[in-house]
Design a protein around this motif. Structure first.
Motif, mmCIF file in Angstrom:
data_model
loop_
_atom_site.group_PDB
_atom_site.id
_atom_site.type_symbol
_atom_site.label_atom_id
_atom_site.label_comp_id
_atom_site.label_asym_id
_atom_site.label_seq_id
_atom_site.Cartn_x
_atom_site.Cartn_y
_atom_site.Cartn_z
ATOM 1 N N TRP A 138 56.907 -11.684 -25.333
ATOM 2 C CA TRP A 138 57.699 -10.852 -24.431
ATOM 3 C C TRP A 138 56.854 -9.701 -23.862
ATOM 4 O O TRP A 138 55.868 -9.272 -24.464
ATOM 5 N N PRO A 139 57.260 -9.176 -22.694
ATOM 6 C CA PRO A 139 56.435 -8.164 -22.008
ATOM 7 C C PRO A 139 56.366 -6.816 -22.705
ATOM 8 O O PRO A 139 55.471 -6.018 -22.423
ATOM 9 N N ALA A 186 58.203 -4.050 -22.437
ATOM 10 C CA ALA A 186 58.239 -2.969 -21.454
ATOM 11 C C ALA A 186 58.923 -1.716 -21.975
ATOM 12 O O ALA A 186 58.654 -0.609 -21.502
ATOM 13 N N ASP A 222 63.203 -6.250 -25.631
ATOM 14 C CA ASP A 222 63.343 -7.018 -24.392
ATOM 15 C C ASP A 222 64.738 -7.640 -24.391
ATOM 16 O O ASP A 222 65.032 -8.549 -25.157
#
Length: 372
Positions: free
Chosen positions: A195-196, A198, A367
């Motif tokens: 997953w990013p 963020a 996420d």
């Protein structure tokens, strides 16, 4: 309909990666309806919360017993099923057998011997040897039922620990917790995350409870209204390291200290628009709302948790099924107060959220809707 665990797909997975399901998927057939299933889940959560409160408020914390030099010393182990144990090991130096006697939060118990074995990951043909307990005598239905063959320890990576993160190393663990009503599998991975990442919180080390995942909660908003407490209110306090928030996937809903929860609940009720409150809520909740008689969808206030600062990159945004739970014909606020100075970020709020625990960068990343 429940799933038969013997018929689950088991495709080859990348190294240090496993498929996970919500346990209710396997237990549905035991209950006549969804409400009874929820009732059972909430009973497990209550037993866990009571045990956690007793551990956290004790003078000695949850530190483990000592082992002879033949085997490493152990701290407490934080289990993926949501149980914290007080381990007791002893070794027979004549036959080199080490035995254990574990007591869990719901008064279940398991006795057996310490063993090790090799896990082989088929894709890269990697192998890793792990140490585990092999039970010969166990009591208690909740932890030792027919669908489960063991309990996986997922506590914070420690140099002398026996959780899987401690034994696999790599300092990264990622998972996505399937929602309560999802029949789909998700993933639990070590040493990697897909997953990013963020949005993140900081992981805070608490020397009293070294295997717990504490996070740097900073502010809480309901819609755009802040729950008015100073950010320093969340800081660890005194030699017992009181206060703070930790993540516990074994707790079904988020818990706050009563003082904070009272204000949180007041603001939430004030922000709910045109939805009648139930005069008699259903336990364990105290803020419930009636279904719409015409069957229209109901929309509830959002909850925003900020970690470290008020910033979009530090915000965990919770809406609808992560804020309320539909139970016995009512929609109930899925947060509760309890008699502890610490807060617990629980499963309802984290369902469907991709979680990446990185103990090198000391971050926990979120996420949203990552399972599907």
């Amino acid at each position: 309909m429940s799933l038969d665990p013997t018929k689950l797909p088991d495709p080859p997975m990348p190294s240090y990666t496993f498929t996970i399901y919500h346990r209710d998927v396997f237990e549905k057939s035991k209950f006549k309806n969804y409400d009874l299933l929820l009732e059972n889940r909430f009973a497990r959560c209550h037993a866990r919360a009571s045990y956690l409160a007793s551990v956290l408020e004790s003078q000695n914390g949850a530190q483990g017993g000592e082992m002879p030099e033949l085997v490493q010393k152990s701290t407490d182990i934080f289990y993926g099923s949501g149980e914290t144990v007080s381990p007791a090991y002893y070794c027979n130096l004549e036959n080199f057998e080490c035995q254990y006697d574990m007591h869990y939060g719901d008064n279940s118990q398991t006795k057996g011997f310490i063993a090790d074995d090799v896990i082989t990951f088929l894709v890269e043909h990697w192998q890793v040897r792990i140490t585990f307990g092999c039970s010969k005598d166990q009591t208690g239905e909740l932890n030792f039922s027919s669908f489960a063959s063991g309990i996986v320890g997922l506590g914070r990576d420690l140099t002398d620990g026996y959780s899987l993160p401690s034994q696999f190393g790599g300092n990264v663990m990622s998972m996505c917790l399937p929602s309560f009503d999802s029949g789909k599998g998700s993933v639990l991975s070590f040493q990697t995350s897909k997953w990013p990442r963020a949005k993140s919180a900081k992981l805070l080390f608490n020397y009293r409870y070294p295997s717990f995942y504490f996070v740097n909660i900073y502010k809480v908003f309901i819609n755009d209204r802040e729950v008015p407490v100073s950010p320093s209110w969340w800081n660890f306090k005194g030699p017992m390291m009181n206060s703070g928030m930790f993540v516990d996937t074994g707790t079904s809903y988020t818990t706050f200290p009563h003082d904070f929860y009272t204000v949180f609940r007041y603001i939430f009720r004030a922000e709910v628009q045109d939805i009648p409150m139930a005069e008699i809520p259903v336990q364990p909740f105290d803020t419930c709302y009636k279904e719409d008689p015409n069957g229209r969808d109901l929309y509830f206030p959002i909850v925003k948790l900020y970690f470290g600062s008020v910033n979009s990159s530090t915000m965990l945004l919770l809406a609808q099924e992560r804020v309320v739970v539909h139970y016995r014909g009512l929609y109930c606020l899925a947060f509760v107060g309890w008699n502890s100075e610490r807060s617990v970020l629980g499963m309802t709020q984290l369902q469907g959220v991709g979680l990446t625990f990185d103990t090198i960068s000391s971050t926990l990343s979120f996420d949203i809707d990552a399972c599907d």
